[in-house]
Design an enzyme around this catalytic site. Structure first.
Site, PDB file in Angstrom:
ATOM      1  N   ASP A  88      40.136   1.526  69.582  1.00 45.42           N
ATOM      2  CA  ASP A  88      40.381   2.408  68.438  1.00 45.42           C
ATOM      3  C   ASP A  88      39.768   1.780  67.191  1.00 45.42           C
ATOM      4  OD1 ASP A  88      41.601   4.277  66.497  1.00 45.42           O
ATOM      5  OD2 ASP A  88      42.846   4.831  68.201  1.00 45.42           O
ATOM      6  N   LEU A  91      40.998   9.886  74.079  1.00 47.86           N
ATOM      7  CA  LEU A  91      41.693  10.646  73.030  1.00 47.86           C
ATOM      8  C   LEU A  91      40.975  10.577  71.690  1.00 47.86           C
ATOM      9  CD1 LEU A  91      44.650   8.765  74.234  1.00 47.86           C
ATOM     10  CD2 LEU A  91      45.223  11.092  73.578  1.00 47.86           C
ATOM     11  N   TYR A  98      36.365  20.263  59.772  1.00 47.01           N
ATOM     12  CA  TYR A  98      35.524  21.077  60.654  1.00 47.01           C
ATOM     13  C   TYR A  98      34.466  21.874  59.887  1.00 47.01           C
ATOM     14  CZ  TYR A  98      39.538  20.264  63.791  1.00 47.01           C
ATOM     15  OH  TYR A  98      40.552  19.712  64.515  1.00 47.01           O
ATOM     16  N   TYR A 137      34.368  22.364  65.672  1.00 44.89           N
ATOM     17  CA  TYR A 137      35.205  21.494  66.513  1.00 44.89           C
ATOM     18  C   TYR A 137      35.497  22.150  67.859  1.00 44.89           C
ATOM     19  CZ  TYR A 137      39.702  19.255  67.821  1.00 44.89           C
ATOM     20  OH  TYR A 137      40.733  18.629  68.463  1.00 44.89           O
ATOM     21  N   VAL A 188      48.761  29.150  53.807  1.00 44.17           N
ATOM     22  CA  VAL A 188      47.357  29.544  53.883  1.00 44.17           C
ATOM     23  C   VAL A 188      47.264  30.973  54.439  1.00 44.17           C
ATOM     24  CG1 VAL A 188      45.129  29.048  54.970  1.00 44.17           C
ATOM     25  CG2 VAL A 188      46.567  27.160  54.136  1.00 44.17           C
ATOM     26  N   ARG A 198      51.979  29.020  65.645  1.00 44.54           N
ATOM     27  CA  ARG A 198      51.712  27.892  66.532  1.00 44.54           C
ATOM     28  C   ARG A 198      52.946  27.612  67.376  1.00 44.54           C
ATOM     29  NH1 ARG A 198      47.425  28.931  64.646  1.00 44.54           N
ATOM     30  NH2 ARG A 198      45.921  27.554  63.625  1.00 44.54           N
ATOM     31  N   ARG A 205      48.468  30.730  68.989  1.00 44.56           N
ATOM     32  CA  ARG A 205      48.143  29.913  70.172  1.00 44.56           C
ATOM     33  C   ARG A 205      49.372  29.840  71.065  1.00 44.56           C
ATOM     34  NH1 ARG A 205      45.770  24.869  67.183  1.00 44.56           N
ATOM     35  NH2 ARG A 205      43.957  25.808  66.165  1.00 44.56           N
TER      36      ARG A 205
HETATM   37  C1  UGA Z   1      44.685  21.526  64.672  1.00 47.35           C
HETATM   38  C2  UGA Z   1      43.488  21.017  65.469  1.00 47.35           C
HETATM   39  O1  UGA Z   1      42.327  21.626  65.121  1.00 47.35           O
HETATM   40  C3  UGA Z   1      43.695  21.173  66.934  1.00 47.35           C
HETATM   41  O2  UGA Z   1      42.672  20.618  67.659  1.00 47.35           O
HETATM   42  C4  UGA Z   1      44.881  20.441  67.336  1.00 47.35           C
HETATM   43  O3  UGA Z   1      45.062  20.597  68.725  1.00 47.35           O
HETATM   44  C5  UGA Z   1      46.024  21.027  66.598  1.00 47.35           C
HETATM   45  O4  UGA Z   1      45.825  20.932  65.178  1.00 47.35           O
HETATM   46  C6  UGA Z   1      47.230  20.266  66.980  1.00 47.35           C
HETATM   47  O5  UGA Z   1      47.917  19.656  66.136  1.00 47.35           O
HETATM   48  O6  UGA Z   1      47.490  20.248  68.185  1.00 47.35           O
HETATM   49  P1  UGA Z   1      45.652  23.767  63.645  1.00 47.35           P
HETATM   50  O7  UGA Z   1      46.867  24.158  64.423  1.00 47.35           O
HETATM   51  O8  UGA Z   1      44.912  24.888  63.042  1.00 47.35           O
HETATM   52  O9  UGA Z   1      44.715  22.926  64.621  1.00 47.35           O
HETATM   53  O10 UGA Z   1      46.040  22.716  62.496  1.00 47.35           O
HETATM   54  P2  UGA Z   1      46.967  22.679  61.213  1.00 47.35           P
HETATM   55  O11 UGA Z   1      46.174  22.005  60.148  1.00 47.35           O
HETATM   56  O12 UGA Z   1      48.245  22.017  61.568  1.00 47.35           O
HETATM   57  O13 UGA Z   1      47.182  24.192  60.759  1.00 47.35           O
HETATM   58  C7  UGA Z   1      48.129  25.053  61.345  1.00 47.35           C
HETATM   59  C8  UGA Z   1      48.242  26.300  60.480  1.00 47.35           C
HETATM   60  O14 UGA Z   1      48.879  25.985  59.250  1.00 47.35           O
HETATM   61  C9  UGA Z   1      46.914  26.962  60.092  1.00 47.35           C
HETATM   62  O15 UGA Z   1      47.086  28.352  60.119  1.00 47.35           O
HETATM   63  C10 UGA Z   1      46.691  26.515  58.652  1.00 47.35           C
HETATM   64  O16 UGA Z   1      45.898  27.412  57.913  1.00 47.35           O
HETATM   65  C11 UGA Z   1      48.133  26.489  58.151  1.00 47.35           C
HETATM   66  N1  UGA Z   1      48.427  25.618  56.977  1.00 47.35           N
HETATM   67  C12 UGA Z   1      47.977  24.329  56.932  1.00 47.35           C
HETATM   68  C13 UGA Z   1      49.244  26.105  55.965  1.00 47.35           C
HETATM   69  O17 UGA Z   1      49.671  27.298  55.967  1.00 47.35           O
HETATM   70  N2  UGA Z   1      49.575  25.292  54.912  1.00 47.35           N
HETATM   71  C14 UGA Z   1      49.144  24.013  54.832  1.00 47.35           C
HETATM   72  O18 UGA Z   1      49.502  23.317  53.846  1.00 47.35           O
HETATM   73  C15 UGA Z   1      48.326  23.512  55.875  1.00 47.35           C
END
Ligand code: UGA
Length: 361
Positions: free
Chosen positions: A33, A73, A82, A164, A230, A237, A318
């Site tokens: 790492d 990993l 990204y 990504y 956002v 999720r 997802r």
């Molecule tokens: C990310 C990575 O891209 C994935 O590869 C990874 O598998 C995944 O996290 C994970 O943790 O497993 P994503 O779920 O989009 O994907 O990451 P986040 O940054 O945690 O965002 C989740 C959601 O929250 C998105 O809709 C984003 O727009 C939203 N968000 C983020 C907010 O509404 N407020 C914030 O302050 C930050």
């Protein structure tokens, strides 16, 4: 006989939890790492050999090829990169793993590769609604993501957010191609939003930039600032407790033959939540854990463009089908969303309590 394994990225969030589990299960581990702050207490462990550098140099690749099993990993996997650092993202999530896979195909090493739930991109429902089709009559079935049948739907190349997912997808496809050409032994893990202690960082304290949503919300709560939703916080999720996720990897290791040449969704469909509801739940838990009267949640809506910059698009939902992991590995997650959030939040509150956050205001 001593169980030996190599883990690339053993100092990261998932890697550090996995490393502890492997050492506890009597494995001898060789790890790589660029960061060791999460595993400082393990560096003198008699069954760990740790390399504080990249895994892509010839000596490291030669050392990796001597193992019968390698878990990979290491990746740039923070969404804020990204659409801003896409060349580095593609290098880290395609070019480097591809070079590793080529070497491991020659040595006959089993590669367990951490891909992402993001390879699925957008749901069929969201694409259908873009073209005026209504698939709501199909319930969750149109949106449920299955490893071997769901199409992987990414946006156009100008939407750089998908760099990504596209890089990870190409790596997965390369593993299949190397299986055919060189008999590569591979297994792919697609994580669905793992949560737990030592995930991400708080900007300005132990990192910079925009972390993932849990850390963004914790940053806001710890600083008494509004939580930012956002694009309205409608994205959904399914969050998975890191302990459940580590058990899934241990189940893969214990089931080589059943895991070979399989992709596995590792997620918790029961834990689905929208980001707006997540903000509310975390705020309530934060008040409970800190014994504060539950006051009104401070939040604000913000566009993806303003929050992440141009080129950002989102996975709307997802929702994993996890039946394959249950059938082949006898694995399913058992930790509820509330327990997952409470344990993770408790760690953040305890870990950052000695940082005088409020004095920075
Ligand atoms: C990310 C990575 O891209 C994935 O590869 C990874 O598998 C995944 O996290 C994970 O943790 O497993 P994503 O779920 O989009 O994907 O990451 P986040 O940054 O945690 O965002 C989740 C959601 O929250 C998105 O809709 C984003 O727009 C939203 N968000 C983020 C907010 O509404 N407020 C914030 O302050 C930050």
């Amino acid at each position: 006989m001593q169980k030996r394994i190599a883990v690339i990225g053993c100092g990261g969030f998932i890697g550090s939890h996995l490393l502890r589990a492997l050492l506890a299960a009597d494995y001898e581990v060789e790890g790589w790492d660029l960061d060791d702050h999460r595993i400082g207490d393990l560096l003198r462990h008699p069954r760990l050999t740790f390399h504080l550098h990249d895994y892509g140099d010839p000596d490291s690749l030669a050392a990796l090829s001597k193992h019968s099993t390698v878990i990979q990993l290491a990746a740039l996997c923070n969404p804020s990169l990204y659409n801003t650092e896409d060349l580095r993202v593609i290098e880290s999530n395609y070019l480097q793993p591809m070079r590793l896979a080529q070497v491991l195909a020659k040595s006959g090493t089993w590669l367990i590769y951490f891909s992402t739930s993001e390879v699925y991109g957008r749901t069929i429902s969201s694409v259908a609604s873009d073209v005026g089709l209504d698939v709501s009559g199909h319930g969750d079935s149109a949106d449920t993501l299955h490893e071997d049948s769901t199409p992987l739907v990414l946006g156009p190349v100008g939407a750089r957010r998908w760099s990504y997912a596209c890089a990870k997808q190409l790596t997965e496809r390369s593993l299949v191609a190397l299986q055919v050409s060189d008999q590569l032994e591979w297994t792919v893990v697609r994580p669905f939003n793992f949560l737990g202690p030592a995930m991400d960082y708080i900007p300005g304290i132990d990192g910079n930039g925009v972390p993932r949503v849990l850390a963004c919300f914790m940053d806001a709560l710890l600083h008494g600032r509004p939580l930012e939703l956002v694009d309205g916080g409608t994205a959904r999720r399914c969050f998975t407790w890191i302990g459940d996720a580590v058990e899934a990897v241990m189940a893969i290791l214990a089931n080589h033959d059943k895991s070979l040449h399989q992709c596995f969704n590792i997620g918790t469909p029961e834990n689905e939540i929208s980001m707006a509801d997540l903000a509310f739940r975390l705020h309530t838990l934060f008040c409970e854990v800190n014994r504060l009267p539950v006051c009104e949640l401070k939040q604000r809506k913000i566009s993806g463009l303003e929050f992440y910059g141009p080129g950002y698009e989102d996975s709307d939902r997802r929702l994993p089908d996890v039946s394959k992991a249950k059938e082949l590995l006898d694995w399913s997650a058992s930790t509820s969303l509330d327990d997952t959030l409470r344990k993770t939040l408790q760690w953040y509150v305890t870990h950052y309590q000695n940082h005088d956050i409020r004095s920075q205001l």
